[in-house]
Design a protein around this motif. Structure first.
Motif, short mmCIF file in Angstrom:
data_model
loop_
_atom_site.label_atom_id
_atom_site.label_comp_id
_atom_site.label_asym_id
_atom_site.label_seq_id
_atom_site.Cartn_x
_atom_site.Cartn_y
_atom_site.Cartn_z
N SER A 6 -3.28 8.98 1.79
CA SER A 6 -2.39 9.89 2.49
C SER A 6 -1.07 10.12 1.76
CB SER A 6 -2.17 9.43 3.93
OG SER A 6 -1.06 10.04 4.48
N CYS A 7 -0.65 9.22 0.89
CA CYS A 7 0.53 9.49 0.07
C CYS A 7 0.06 9.67 -1.36
CB CYS A 7 1.54 8.36 0.14
SG CYS A 7 2.43 8.38 1.67
N GLY A 67 8.20 16.10 5.14
CA GLY A 67 7.11 16.68 5.91
C GLY A 67 7.44 16.67 7.39
N SER A 68 7.97 15.56 7.86
CA SER A 68 8.27 15.44 9.29
C SER A 68 9.33 16.46 9.71
CB SER A 68 8.73 14.02 9.61
OG SER A 68 9.64 13.58 8.63
N GLU A 71 7.64 19.66 10.11
CA GLU A 71 6.94 19.71 11.40
C GLU A 71 7.90 20.16 12.50
OE1 GLU A 71 5.31 15.86 12.36
OE2 GLU A 71 4.49 15.64 10.35
N HIS A 100 -1.21 11.95 12.34
CA HIS A 100 -0.14 11.12 11.77
C HIS A 100 0.93 10.93 12.84
CE1 HIS A 100 3.17 10.21 8.87
NE2 HIS A 100 2.17 9.71 8.19
N ASN A 103 3.61 13.56 13.92
CA ASN A 103 3.28 14.77 14.70
C ASN A 103 3.79 14.65 16.13
OD1 ASN A 103 0.06 15.88 13.25
ND2 ASN A 103 2.05 15.58 12.33
N THR A 147 -4.39 18.34 11.66
CA THR A 147 -4.19 18.07 10.24
C THR A 147 -5.48 18.42 9.53
OG1 THR A 147 -2.72 16.26 10.81
CG2 THR A 147 -3.53 16.29 8.56
N THR A 151 -6.51 13.15 9.03
CA THR A 151 -6.13 11.81 8.57
C THR A 151 -7.33 10.86 8.62
OG1 THR A 151 -3.89 12.28 9.23
CG2 THR A 151 -4.43 9.98 9.05
N ASP A 176 -0.93 20.75 10.08
CA ASP A 176 -0.19 19.82 9.24
C ASP A 176 -0.80 19.86 7.85
OD1 ASP A 176 0.39 17.42 7.81
OD2 ASP A 176 0.91 16.37 9.68
N ALA A 178 0.03 18.14 5.09
CA ALA A 178 0.33 17.01 4.19
C ALA A 178 -0.85 16.69 3.28
CB ALA A 178 0.73 15.78 4.99
N ASN A 179 -2.05 17.09 3.69
CA ASN A 179 -3.24 16.81 2.86
C ASN A 179 -3.72 18.06 2.12
OD1 ASN A 179 -3.14 14.25 3.96
ND2 ASN A 179 -4.63 14.69 5.56
N HIS A 198 3.41 22.83 7.54
CA HIS A 198 4.34 22.34 6.52
C HIS A 198 3.51 21.82 5.36
CE1 HIS A 198 3.40 18.27 8.06
NE2 HIS A 198 3.68 17.90 6.83
N ASN A 200 3.76 19.05 1.94
CA ASN A 200 4.57 17.96 1.39
C ASN A 200 4.62 18.17 -0.13
OD1 ASN A 200 4.34 16.99 4.03
ND2 ASN A 200 4.30 14.87 3.36
N HIS A 202 6.28 16.59 -2.02
CA HIS A 202 6.32 15.25 -2.58
C HIS A 202 4.96 14.56 -2.48
CE1 HIS A 202 7.68 15.54 1.53
NE2 HIS A 202 7.29 14.31 1.78
N LYS A 203 3.93 15.31 -2.17
CA LYS A 203 2.57 14.78 -2.31
C LYS A 203 1.80 15.75 -3.19
CE LYS A 203 2.25 12.38 2.07
NZ LYS A 203 1.39 12.10 3.21
C1 LIG Z 1 -0.69 13.85 7.69
C2 LIG Z 1 0.79 13.67 7.51
N1 LIG Z 1 1.65 14.39 8.25
C3 LIG Z 1 2.97 14.28 8.11
C4 LIG Z 1 3.54 13.40 7.20
C5 LIG Z 1 5.03 13.28 7.17
O1 LIG Z 1 5.60 13.56 5.93
P1 LIG Z 1 6.95 12.85 5.50
O2 LIG Z 1 6.61 11.42 5.22
O3 LIG Z 1 7.42 13.57 4.28
O4 LIG Z 1 7.93 12.98 6.63
C6 LIG Z 1 2.69 12.63 6.40
C7 LIG Z 1 3.26 11.70 5.41
O5 LIG Z 1 3.32 10.56 5.42
C8 LIG Z 1 1.28 12.75 6.56
O6 LIG Z 1 0.43 12.03 5.83
#
Ligand SMILES: Cc1ncc(COP(=O)(O)O)c(C=O)c1O
Length: 452
Positions: A6-7, A67-68, A71, A100, A103, A147, A151, A176, A178-179, A198, A200, A202-203
């Motif tokens: 996930s990261c 990411g948060s 959101e 996650h 959310n 997501t 996840t 979401d 992030a993936n 959103h 990320n 940074h991912k």
């Molecule tokens: C599925 C998912 N949503 C949201 C986030 C939140 O992102 P961030 O850690 O940048 O706030 C993450 C990250 O850890 C994530 O894996």
């Protein structure tokens, strides 16, 4: 290899990173006058266009710093949209149990009421339960947050149907992203049912974030939500006339050149290749570990998405070896542990990403299989339950330099893999009771009297 599910831990090339050190980017004040930031604005504008193209959305804001925060910005956009139509009562946010943790936290921050939707035994959103929750919410339904891929490491096969059901009931779909590293080049959120997402950076887009930051969590949306994306009264360009979500108009602008360079150098074909390689690597690990560790969730075709969750619970029942033991023993083998007990307690979530070469994947698989063999040996009575290579892991240099009275030798403790002495990672500390500290908070400050 850092298989930290996930990261995504990307390979960060020098060319991506170098411009962060240039004062032209790093030394710029966020409110510098427009004429001083024309290069920055050009970079921002091309990055915005590329990200809209990748996600299939019409508008994007680079303002959120995580990411948060993206959101929260996305949910505030949904809220703004409902309010603009007089739908003041729409405040229920449906969130699947696989989500996650951020959310639900974001939905609460956005003033919404969270209703959890169950998942089926394959890790997908349970459509029956979804329909029940949609019906129960009635005209209070504001949104669903899903997501994709989830996840649970699977592509929701019914995602289009799921989005349709929510739209029919007057709700908005938050995907979401992030993936997104398992989607780029193959599908677009904005085209298969998402209203807002959103990302990320940074991912998926190479900004390194080990240790927690800094991040960029752009929020992208379809045209009807665009007026409700974050604005800023001191922005150097025209932004929506809506409240800001962070202090600076373009958030963590100084790290945007990293994602810009990554996308620019990868190009369409490279980005698509990265997605394919990441998904292939996760499936390679899942297949290689089959027969040793059960993979918790797979799609209808028996495949996973960008990560695989292996279940340690049946192994613990059989051998007494816990998810902590496996994670700590991996350190002796020279690996950072995968994400532990998230999103399912007693499991490990492995995400190799596209960055790992085949020999590193093989080294990881070999280590995991060797650890499984150790658990079998333990179950067969080779070592006592409280004194064995797994229970004592990780082993430090200090430990093996001192007196040794364990029922296995020092070599097995610290060099369990062939050739490891040539390139050994030495942990500095042994095991700390993981949750004790979380549950027993204490203050380490000096007492007030000490300052008298
Ligand atoms: C599925 C998912 N949503 C949201 C986030 C939140 O992102 P961030 O850690 O940048 O706030 C993450 C990250 O850890 C994530 O894996």
């Amino acid at each position: 290899m850092i298989p930290l599910g996930s990261c995504t831990m990307k390979l960060n090339s020098t060319t991506e990173m170098e411009s962060v050190t240039w004062p032209e980017f790093g030394g710029m004040h966020p409110f510098a006058p427009r004429e001083d930031v024309t290069g920055y604005l050009e970079l921002i504008s091309s990055l915005e266009q590329w990200l809209c193209d990748i996600t299939g959305y019409d508008a994007i804001s680079l303002q959120p710093n995580a990411g948060s925060q993206g959101e929260l910005a996305g949910l505030m956009a949904i809220r703004g949209y409902h309010l603009s139509r007089g739908d003041k009562q729409r405040n229920i946010c449906l969130i699947p149990s696989s989500a996650h943790g951020t959310n639900a936290a974001s939905a609460v921050l956005a003033g919404m009421q969270v209703v959890v939707v169950a998942c089926d035994e394959n890790g997908n959103v349970d459509l029956g339960d979804l329909q029940t929750k949609i019906d129960e919410a009635g005209d209070k339904l504001s949104a669903i947050m899903i997501t994709y891929p989830s996840t649970h490491g699977v592509y929701e096969e019914a995602v289009v149907d799921l989005c349709d059901r929510v739209h029919k009931a007057g709700g908005q779909v938050y995907i979401d992203g992030a993936n997104t590293n398992a989607v780029v080049g193959f599908a677009k959120f904005g085209k298969f049912g998402g209203d807002v997402s959103h990302l990320n950076l940074h991912k998926t887009f190479a900004i390194p974030h080990g240790g927690g930051g800094p991040g960029v969590g752009p929020v992208a949306a379809r045209a009807h939500l665009a007026p409700f994306l974050p604005g800023h009264s001191m922005a150097q360009t025209e932004l929506p006339n809506y409240g800001p979500i962070s202090a600076a108009p373009y958030g963590s602008a100084s790290i945007l050149p990293i994602s810009w360079a990554y996308i620019r150098m990868m190009g369409d074909a490279g980005l698509k290749d990265a997605t394919a390689s990441a998904v292939l690597a996760a499936n390679y690990v899942a297949k290689k570990l089959e027969g040793h560790y059960p993979v918790l969730y797979t799609g209808g075709n028996g495949l996973v998405a960008h990560e695989c969750i292996i279940d340690i619970r049946p192994i613990q029942k059989e051998t007494g070896v816990s998810v902590d033991d496996v994670a700590k023993r991996l350190i002796d083998y020279g690996f950072h542990a995968p994400t532990m007990s998230f999103p399912v307690a007693g499991t490990l979530m492995i995400e190799p990403t596209e960055s790992e070469p085949l020999h590193e994947l093989d080294r990881f698989v070999e280590a995991m299989i060797a650890i499984r063999e150790e658990s079998r040996a333990l179950a067969a009575g080779k070592w006592p339950a409280d004194d064995n290579p797994l229970a004592n892991a990780p082993h430090t240099a200090k430990m093996i330099a001192g007196e040794w009275n364990h029922p296995y030798d020092r070599e097995l403790a610290v060099f369990p893999m062939k050739g490891q002495h040539r390139n050994k990672y030495w942990p500095l500390v042994r095991r700390i009771d993981s949750v004790y500290g979380d549950r027993n908070l204490f203050c380490s400050c000096l007492p007030t009297e000490a300052f008298a």
